[in-house]
Design a protein around this motif. Structure first.
Motif, PDB file in Angstrom:
ATOM      1  N   ALA A   1       4.344  24.037 -49.183  1.00 50.79           N
ATOM      2  CA  ALA A   1       4.865  22.729 -50.128  1.00 50.79           C
ATOM      3  C   ALA A   1       3.034  22.488 -49.884  1.00 50.79           C
ATOM      4  CB  ALA A   1       5.288  22.389 -49.628  1.00 50.79           C
ATOM      5  N   ASP A   2       2.554  22.098 -50.471  1.00 47.42           N
ATOM      6  CA  ASP A   2       1.075  21.441 -49.767  1.00 47.42           C
ATOM      7  C   ASP A   2       1.179  20.390 -48.316  1.00 47.42           C
ATOM      8  OD1 ASP A   2      -0.421  20.439 -53.296  1.00 47.42           O
ATOM      9  OD2 ASP A   2       0.234  22.513 -52.054  1.00 47.42           O
ATOM     10  N   PRO A   3       2.166  19.037 -48.891  1.00 46.97           N
ATOM     11  CA  PRO A   3       1.951  18.800 -47.087  1.00 46.97           C
ATOM     12  C   PRO A   3       2.667  19.134 -45.954  1.00 46.97           C
ATOM     13  CG  PRO A   3       3.672  18.107 -48.315  1.00 46.97           C
ATOM     14  CD  PRO A   3       3.510  19.105 -48.964  1.00 46.97           C
ATOM     15  N   VAL A   4       2.500  21.128 -46.190  1.00 44.17           N
ATOM     16  CA  VAL A   4       2.707  21.922 -44.665  1.00 44.17           C
ATOM     17  C   VAL A   4       2.140  22.809 -44.381  1.00 44.17           C
ATOM     18  CG1 VAL A   4       5.241  20.740 -44.794  1.00 44.17           C
ATOM     19  CG2 VAL A   4       4.361  22.911 -45.743  1.00 44.17           C
ATOM     20  N   LYS A   5       0.855  22.926 -45.555  1.00 43.74           N
ATOM     21  CA  LYS A   5       0.198  23.977 -46.090  1.00 43.74           C
ATOM     22  C   LYS A   5      -0.904  24.336 -44.230  1.00 43.74           C
ATOM     23  CE  LYS A   5       0.433  25.532 -50.425  1.00 43.74           C
ATOM     24  NZ  LYS A   5      -0.903  25.461 -51.382  1.00 43.74           N
ATOM     25  N   GLY A   6      -1.361  25.256 -43.590  1.00 42.66           N
ATOM     26  CA  GLY A   6      -2.072  25.026 -42.381  1.00 42.66           C
ATOM     27  C   GLY A   6      -1.593  24.633 -41.613  1.00 42.66           C
ATOM     28  N   ARG A   7      -0.428  24.364 -41.478  1.00 47.44           N
ATOM     29  CA  ARG A   7       0.128  23.685 -40.087  1.00 47.44           C
ATOM     30  C   ARG A   7       1.780  24.414 -40.321  1.00 47.44           C
ATOM     31  NH1 ARG A   7       2.334  19.285 -40.279  1.00 47.44           N
ATOM     32  NH2 ARG A   7       2.256  18.436 -41.705  1.00 47.44           N
ATOM     33  N   PHE A   8       2.144  25.131 -40.474  1.00 46.81           N
ATOM     34  CA  PHE A   8       3.223  25.498 -40.805  1.00 46.81           C
ATOM     35  C   PHE A   8       3.835  26.872 -41.523  1.00 46.81           C
ATOM     36  CE2 PHE A   8       6.505  21.580 -41.560  1.00 46.81           C
ATOM     37  CZ  PHE A   8       6.098  20.946 -40.863  1.00 46.81           C
ATOM     38  N   ALA A   9       4.042  28.129 -40.839  1.00 43.04           N
ATOM     39  CA  ALA A   9       4.162  28.922 -41.134  1.00 43.04           C
ATOM     40  C   ALA A   9       5.518  29.656 -40.763  1.00 43.04           C
ATOM     41  CB  ALA A   9       2.920  30.234 -40.224  1.00 43.04           C
ATOM     42  N   ILE A  10       5.805  30.713 -41.751  1.00 40.39           N
ATOM     43  CA  ILE A  10       7.257  31.330 -42.126  1.00 40.39           C
ATOM     44  C   ILE A  10       7.140  33.200 -41.286  1.00 40.39           C
ATOM     45  CG2 ILE A  10       8.742  32.765 -43.423  1.00 40.39           C
ATOM     46  CD1 ILE A  10       9.039  30.529 -44.859  1.00 40.39           C
ATOM     47  N   THR A  11       7.909  33.668 -40.762  1.00 37.53           N
ATOM     48  CA  THR A  11       7.783  34.884 -39.187  1.00 37.53           C
ATOM     49  C   THR A  11       9.255  35.429 -40.590  1.00 37.53           C
ATOM     50  OG1 THR A  11       7.764  34.219 -37.785  1.00 37.53           O
ATOM     51  CG2 THR A  11       6.220  34.525 -38.088  1.00 37.53           C
TER      52      THR A  11
END
Length: 125
Positions: free
Chosen positions: A60-70
């Motif tokens: 989602a746009d609000p979390v791009k660059g801050r959240f990451a899935i592994t």
């Protein structure tokens, strides 16, 4: 399919947390698995999802660059690394999965058949 989520907590703005979601079955190439969140008084919203077919992740746009899935395929586990947390990230986070999604539906919570219990994330300012 049962999903077990964990990893929430109370942190300060700018801190990091990692959520985990473990599936009770081996994830197949058709599997979508990801996270939604719901803040008080708001509807459940899409956060991020991983598609085992092709290995793509959607945010989602609000979390791009801050959240990451592994992920850890051997453990059937998906992780959501959340960095630079903000007070507006405060919500109950839910793990969700489905094996029949199409790309146009991945942001729609109603399209997911399997849900884990929520885990609370609280970010203080």
């Amino acid at each position: 399919v049962q999903l077990q989520a964990s990893g929430g907590g109370l942190v300060q703005a700018g801190d990091s947390l990692r959520l985990s979601c473990t599936a009770s079955v081996r994830t197949s190439s058709r599997f979508f698995m990801g996270w939604f969140r719901q803040a008080p008084g708001k509807e459940r919203e899409f956060v991020a999802v991983y598609n085992w077919s092709g290995g793509r992740t959607y945010y989602a746009d609000p979390v791009k660059g801050r959240f990451a899935i592994t992920r850890d395929n051997a453990k059937n586990t998906l992780y959501l690394q959340m960095n630079n947390l903000k007070p507006e990230d405060t919500a109950i986070y839910y793990c969700a999965a489905d094996s029949r999604l199409i790309l146009s539906s991945i942001r729609n919570a109603d399209e997911y058949d399997y849900w884990g219990q929520g885990t609370q994330v609280t970010v203080s300012s």
